[in-house]
Design a protein around this motif. Structure first.
Motif, PDB file in Angstrom:
ATOM      1  N   PHE A  96      11.409  -3.336 -45.609  1.00 14.95           N
ATOM      2  CA  PHE A  96      11.951  -4.031 -44.449  1.00 14.95           C
ATOM      3  C   PHE A  96      10.826  -4.647 -43.611  1.00 14.95           C
ATOM      4  N   VAL A  97       9.820  -3.852 -43.290  1.00  8.46           N
ATOM      5  CA  VAL A  97       8.705  -4.355 -42.475  1.00  8.46           C
ATOM      6  C   VAL A  97       7.946  -5.433 -43.240  1.00  8.46           C
ATOM      7  N   ALA A  98       7.776  -5.254 -44.532  1.00  4.25           N
ATOM      8  CA  ALA A  98       7.093  -6.271 -45.349  1.00  4.25           C
ATOM      9  C   ALA A  98       7.859  -7.591 -45.327  1.00  4.25           C
ATOM     10  N   SER A  99       9.187  -7.520 -45.384  1.00  2.87           N
ATOM     11  CA  SER A  99       9.965  -8.768 -45.349  1.00  2.87           C
ATOM     12  C   SER A  99       9.828  -9.460 -43.996  1.00  2.87           C
ATOM     13  N   LEU A 100       9.738  -8.679 -42.923  1.00  2.00           N
ATOM     14  CA  LEU A 100       9.506  -9.279 -41.602  1.00  2.00           C
ATOM     15  C   LEU A 100       8.140  -9.958 -41.565  1.00  2.00           C
ATOM     16  N   ALA A 101       7.135  -9.281 -42.108  1.00  2.00           N
ATOM     17  CA  ALA A 101       5.784  -9.839 -42.116  1.00  2.00           C
ATOM     18  C   ALA A 101       5.716 -11.092 -42.995  1.00  2.00           C
ATOM     19  N   LEU A 106       6.746 -10.969 -37.308  1.00  2.00           N
ATOM     20  CA  LEU A 106       6.061  -9.919 -36.565  1.00  2.00           C
ATOM     21  C   LEU A 106       4.907 -10.532 -35.777  1.00  2.00           C
ATOM     22  N   SER A 107       4.999 -10.415 -34.467  1.00  2.00           N
ATOM     23  CA  SER A 107       3.904 -10.899 -33.625  1.00  2.00           C
ATOM     24  C   SER A 107       2.820  -9.825 -33.573  1.00  2.00           C
ATOM     25  N   SER A 108       1.677 -10.166 -33.037  1.00  2.10           N
ATOM     26  CA  SER A 108       0.609  -9.168 -32.927  1.00  2.10           C
ATOM     27  C   SER A 108       1.026  -8.035 -31.990  1.00  2.10           C
ATOM     28  N   SER A 109       1.816  -8.348 -30.962  1.00  3.31           N
ATOM     29  CA  SER A 109       2.285  -7.274 -30.074  1.00  3.31           C
ATOM     30  C   SER A 109       3.301  -6.376 -30.790  1.00  3.31           C
ATOM     31  N   ASP A 110       4.107  -6.957 -31.677  1.00  2.00           N
ATOM     32  CA  ASP A 110       5.028  -6.141 -32.483  1.00  2.00           C
ATOM     33  C   ASP A 110       4.234  -5.167 -33.354  1.00  2.00           C
ATOM     34  N   GLU A 112       1.196  -4.041 -32.844  1.00  2.00           N
ATOM     35  CA  GLU A 112       0.590  -3.019 -31.980  1.00  2.00           C
ATOM     36  C   GLU A 112       1.618  -1.951 -31.612  1.00  2.00           C
ATOM     37  N   GLU A 113       2.834  -2.369 -31.282  1.00  2.00           N
ATOM     38  CA  GLU A 113       3.888  -1.414 -30.941  1.00  2.00           C
ATOM     39  C   GLU A 113       4.209  -0.514 -32.129  1.00  2.00           C
ATOM     40  N   LEU A 114       4.262  -1.095 -33.323  1.00  2.00           N
ATOM     41  CA  LEU A 114       4.506  -0.300 -34.523  1.00  2.00           C
ATOM     42  C   LEU A 114       3.379   0.703 -34.760  1.00  2.00           C
ATOM     43  N   GLU A 115       2.151   0.268 -34.567  1.00  2.00           N
ATOM     44  CA  GLU A 115       1.008   1.177 -34.727  1.00  2.00           C
ATOM     45  C   GLU A 115       1.097   2.335 -33.746  1.00  2.00           C
ATOM     46  N   GLN A 116       1.438   2.043 -32.497  1.00  2.00           N
ATOM     47  CA  GLN A 116       1.578   3.093 -31.484  1.00  2.00           C
ATOM     48  C   GLN A 116       2.705   4.061 -31.844  1.00  2.00           C
ATOM     49  N   LEU A 117       3.822   3.509 -32.328  1.00  2.00           N
ATOM     50  CA  LEU A 117       4.938   4.352 -32.721  1.00  2.00           C
ATOM     51  C   LEU A 117       4.536   5.260 -33.879  1.00  2.00           C
ATOM     52  N   LEU A 118       3.840   4.711 -34.857  1.00  2.00           N
ATOM     53  CA  LEU A 118       3.411   5.514 -36.004  1.00  2.00           C
ATOM     54  C   LEU A 118       2.461   6.628 -35.575  1.00  2.00           C
ATOM     55  N   GLU A 119       1.579   6.340 -34.641  1.00  2.00           N
ATOM     56  CA  GLU A 119       0.661   7.366 -34.130  1.00  2.00           C
ATOM     57  C   GLU A 119       1.456   8.473 -33.428  1.00  2.00           C
ATOM     58  N   GLN A 120       2.443   8.094 -32.629  1.00  2.00           N
ATOM     59  CA  GLN A 120       3.269   9.091 -31.941  1.00  2.00           C
ATOM     60  C   GLN A 120       4.020   9.949 -32.949  1.00  2.00           C
ATOM     61  N   LEU A 121       4.529   9.325 -34.021  1.00  2.00           N
ATOM     62  CA  LEU A 121       5.266  10.055 -35.026  1.00  2.00           C
ATOM     63  C   LEU A 121       4.347  11.026 -35.799  1.00  2.00           C
ATOM     64  N   LYS A 122       3.111  10.611 -36.012  1.00  2.00           N
ATOM     65  CA  LYS A 122       2.149  11.490 -36.710  1.00  2.00           C
ATOM     66  C   LYS A 122       1.854  12.730 -35.880  1.00  2.00           C
ATOM     67  N   GLU A 123       1.873  12.594 -34.557  1.00  2.00           N
ATOM     68  CA  GLU A 123       1.550  13.710 -33.664  1.00  2.00           C
ATOM     69  C   GLU A 123       2.685  14.727 -33.567  1.00  2.00           C
TER      70      GLU A 123
END
Length: 124
Positions: A96-101, A106-110, A112-123
């Motif tokens: 799904f994310v690959a198809s968006l890309a 996907l903007s650069s802010s999108d 960044e938000e995904l990266e932040q979400l993934l970091e939160q999920l890892k924690e």
């Protein structure tokens, strides 16, 4: 009860009810959808269908019906998201994310938000 995907117009009513975040009278829907030109009978028919499907409950208060969501937005979104991923992306969030890309959606802010979400999920 198995939650099923709603037709677009019924989903619009449910989204309005979830946004209200409380029980509402029928005239709430008339006001909310006045720009669509839906008649009273159209709204009543859709509310009856939603009640038959178990999405809402209705109770009398004097001469008015009060409508309450019987299924939360989160419950519906779980089913809808899972169905969407299964049907269109083989159950893979990566696809799904690959198809968006791939479609430059996907903007650069999108990202960044995904990266932040993934970091939160890892924690967690």
């Amino acid at each position: 009860m198995k939650i099923k995907k709603l037709p677009e117009t019924e989903l619009e009513l449910m989204l309005a009810l979830w946004d209200a975040d409380k029980s509402v009278q029928r005239n709430y829907f008339n006001t909310k959808f006045s720009d669509k030109g839906w008649s009273d009978s159209t709204i009543l028919t859709m509310l009856a269908r939603l009640q038959e499907k178990g999405f809402i409950t209705s109770e009398k208060s004097g001469n008015k019906n009060i409508y309450t969501a019987a299924i939360s937005k989160d419950e519906y979104m779980k089913v809808e998201n899972s169905s969407f991923l299964s049907r269109l992306h083989k159950g893979s969030i990566k696809h799904f994310v690959a198809s968006l890309a791939d479609n430059d959606e996907l903007s650069s802010s999108d990202i960044e938000e995904l990266e932040q979400l993934l970091e939160q999920l890892k924690e967690k």
